[in-house]
Enzyme design. Structure first.
Site, mmCIF file in Angstrom:
data_model
loop_
_atom_site.group_PDB
_atom_site.id
_atom_site.type_symbol
_atom_site.label_atom_id
_atom_site.label_comp_id
_atom_site.label_asym_id
_atom_site.label_seq_id
_atom_site.Cartn_x
_atom_site.Cartn_y
_atom_site.Cartn_z
ATOM 1 N N CYS A 381 -8.466 0.253 -1.746
ATOM 2 C CA CYS A 381 -9.580 0.923 -2.424
ATOM 3 C C CYS A 381 -10.376 1.774 -1.429
ATOM 4 C CB CYS A 381 -10.446 -0.075 -3.183
ATOM 5 S SG CYS A 381 -11.255 0.721 -4.579
ATOM 6 N N HIS A 507 -6.580 -2.701 -6.411
ATOM 7 C CA HIS A 507 -6.839 -3.979 -5.724
ATOM 8 C C HIS A 507 -5.676 -4.949 -5.922
ATOM 9 C CE1 HIS A 507 -11.038 -3.355 -4.514
ATOM 10 N NE2 HIS A 507 -11.095 -2.570 -5.584
ATOM 11 N N GLU A 509 -5.022 -7.476 -4.320
ATOM 12 C CA GLU A 509 -5.410 -8.866 -4.002
ATOM 13 C C GLU A 509 -5.752 -9.675 -5.246
ATOM 14 O OE1 GLU A 509 -7.254 -6.199 -3.479
ATOM 15 O OE2 GLU A 509 -9.407 -6.606 -3.489
#
Ligand code: GLN
Length: 533
Positions: A381, A507, A509
């Site tokens: 990001c 993202h 994650e």
């Protein structure tokens, strides 16, 4: 449907979310479909507007809901996909109640906490039960018993229990059992008092989970059982975990938590199948190799601010038979001491998401250092925007290139707002949020790692890669290899002749699981290991 409510007592940060998630794992491995949700008593409508210093990471779901980081635990520990229905705050409750009042839904009545606010809370539990099919719904109540904000939630649960039948509801209370060094004793009084508070409201916990730094001796267990009116085996010690948080389900299993809960709810199954989970934990705890990865951010002193990033590195480490040692680097220190001083010893650099100008120049220096030294770089990001800015300035010679987030007057706005974002004035829930499709270019590093052309990833950002500079970047060696299906939004940039330089606007994650590590994290850790060797 069966309902489990998890409350907390004495202090916050007890690992209530982790305990709830661990129970979720055990029940899922017993064959139930489990859904998890969190009720947060604060008045923000969602945590999206809170600083990471206040709240830790904002966890984003597929549907774009900005939620509490505990939902990250839930998604990593169970297979249930969560939605905005799974995180309810007082802000949302009051927003709905007031909207109803204005519409005239309560015409004639005085609108009150009981029954109107409590009805709204119960309605959410029913809505989740109806819309999202599951055998068991686990609900964690944020905050600590005794907080003023929490009372309407507890009152709603008390009513709920009576409405759906006591046999369908279990209450778990997570408390602290402190060890007083001078007396060399564990103290049960705070637990007794916090349970007394719950009983005042009409909730009698079925299980008490005791967070403790020292083993909870028989005496203490008996005392808690007696004073809190629960069976002795329902006083479940939850000691600090030394290896990895993913051991929590195994520890809870040793304490028979799942069995106690199943008996309480009249559920009969075989014991959970924990083989895969145990193997995963073993890979995390006993790795062969080690790498050192710098995470360069500005909320670095806070363990919770980049929670999902750290977890994803752990998952990817296990997949590479490697322990990932994380060096948390404050980007403002790079501004003062230079990148070499702080990054000279690491094997790879990761720059996570972030907002605002502070610390940005330190991150640009970190990206430059990684690029020039052939050090694996993973930008997420803001980390992707930083990589772009750095490349523009130092390779393309675009002096003072920047994102318009940090410099509205920059001569080269290589990261900028799209027209529709320019009109946005409200801060809450107004970013590009949730899952969007990205098309990958075959032959790119990312394509090699994903092994597919079309991917879905979660987003949370306002600013975008400026396509006007694309050609110039590509000629100089920074390739756009992932874009939105219409080709308008840049999603992934890479430097092909660098060992690993991958930067993504989304993202990843938020989708890594211990049992299914994210391909980009896996590739990143593999590249770090390669460099180490
Ligand atoms: N601040 C940047 C934006 O809004 C990056 C956001 C992020 O890293 N989550 O686009």
């Amino acid at each position: 449907m069966k309902y489990i409510f998890v409350t907390g007592g004495v202090v916050s940060s007890l690992g209530k979310g982790l305990a709830a998630a661990a129970l979720g794992t055990l029940l899922e491995q017993r064959g139930f479909s489990v859904l998890m949700q969190k009720f947060d008593p604060y008045l923000n409508v969602d945590p999206g507007t809170m600083s990471p210093f206040q709240h830790g990471e904002v966890y984003v779901l597929d549907d774009g809901a900005e939620t509490d980081l505990d939902l990250g635990h839930y998604e990593r520990f169970t297979s249930g996909k969560l939605s905005q229905l799974n995180n309810l705050t007082s802000g949302q409750v009051y927003e709905n109640v007031i909207a109803r009042e204005r519409r005239g839904d309560y015409l004639g009545s005085t609108v009150q906490v009981i029954p109107h606010v409590t009805d709204e809370i119960k309605a959410r539990i029913h809505e989740v039960s109806k819309k999202m099919n599951a055998d068991i719904l686990i609900t964690e109540i944020g905050g600590t018993t005794g907080d003023i904000e929490g009372l309407p939630f507890l009152e709603a649960l008390r009513q709920f229990k009576d409405e759906v039948g006591h046999e369908n509801v279990a209450f778990l209370h997570v408390t602290l059992v402190p060890f007083i060094k001078a007396a060399e004793e564990l103290k049960t009084k705070p637990t007794q008092q916090s349970v007394a508070k719950l009983r005042e409201i009409g909730i009698a916990p079925d299980v008490i989970i005791c967070r403790a730094e020292q083993p909870v001796d028989d005496d203490s267990r008996n005392k808690i059982a007696m004073f809190c009116n629960v069976a002795r085996e329902a006083v479940v010690p939850f000691l600090d975990i030394k290896g990895t948080i993913y051991e929590a389900p195994l520890k809870m299993f040793e304490q028979k938590l799942d069995r106690i809960v199943c008996e309480r709810l009249g559920l009969e199954t075989d014991p959970p199948d924990l083989l895969e989970w145990r193997n995963m934990v073993d890979r995390i705890v006993n790795p062969t190799h080690v790498v050192k990865v710098a995470v360069v951010g500005k909320y670095i002193e806070l363990m919770d601010a980049y929670k999902s990033i750290y977890e994803s590195l752990t998952h990817a480490g296990a997949a590479n038979d490697t322990h990932v040692e994380v060096l948390r680097v404050d980007s403002s220190h790079i501004e003062k001491q230079g990148a070499e001083a702080l990054l000279g010893e690491v094997d790879a650099v990761l720059i996570p998401g972030g907002f605002g100008e502070r610390g940005v120049e330190g991150k640009v220096q970190a990206a430059r250092y990684a690029r020039e030294n052939g050090m694996p770089y993973f930008g997420i990001c803001l980390g992707m925007q930083i990589a772009t800015i750095e490349f523009a300035r130092n390779v393309c010679g675009l002096d003072n290139a920047n994102s318009t987030e940090f410099d509205e007057e920059t001569p080269h706005p290589v990261i900028c707002l799209l027209e529709d974002q320019k009109e946005v004035t409200e801060k809450g829930a107004s970013m590009r949020l949730g899952t969007y499709v990205t098309h990958l270019e075959e032959g790119s590093h990312s394509f090699d790692l994903y092994q597919k052309k079309v991917i879905n990833e979660r987003h949370r950002h306002r600013f975008e890669f400026n396509q006007n500079y694309r050609e110039q970047f590509e000629k100089a060696g920074l390739k756009l290899v992932g874009s939105s299906p219409d080709g308008l939004l840049g999603e992934i940039v890479e430097i092909p002749d660098h060992p690993f330089f991958v930067a993504v606007q989304f993202h990843p994650e938020f989708q890594s699981k211990p049992t299914a590590p994210h391909p980009l994290f896996k590739g990143f850790v593999a590249a770090a290991l390669e460099r180490r060797k």
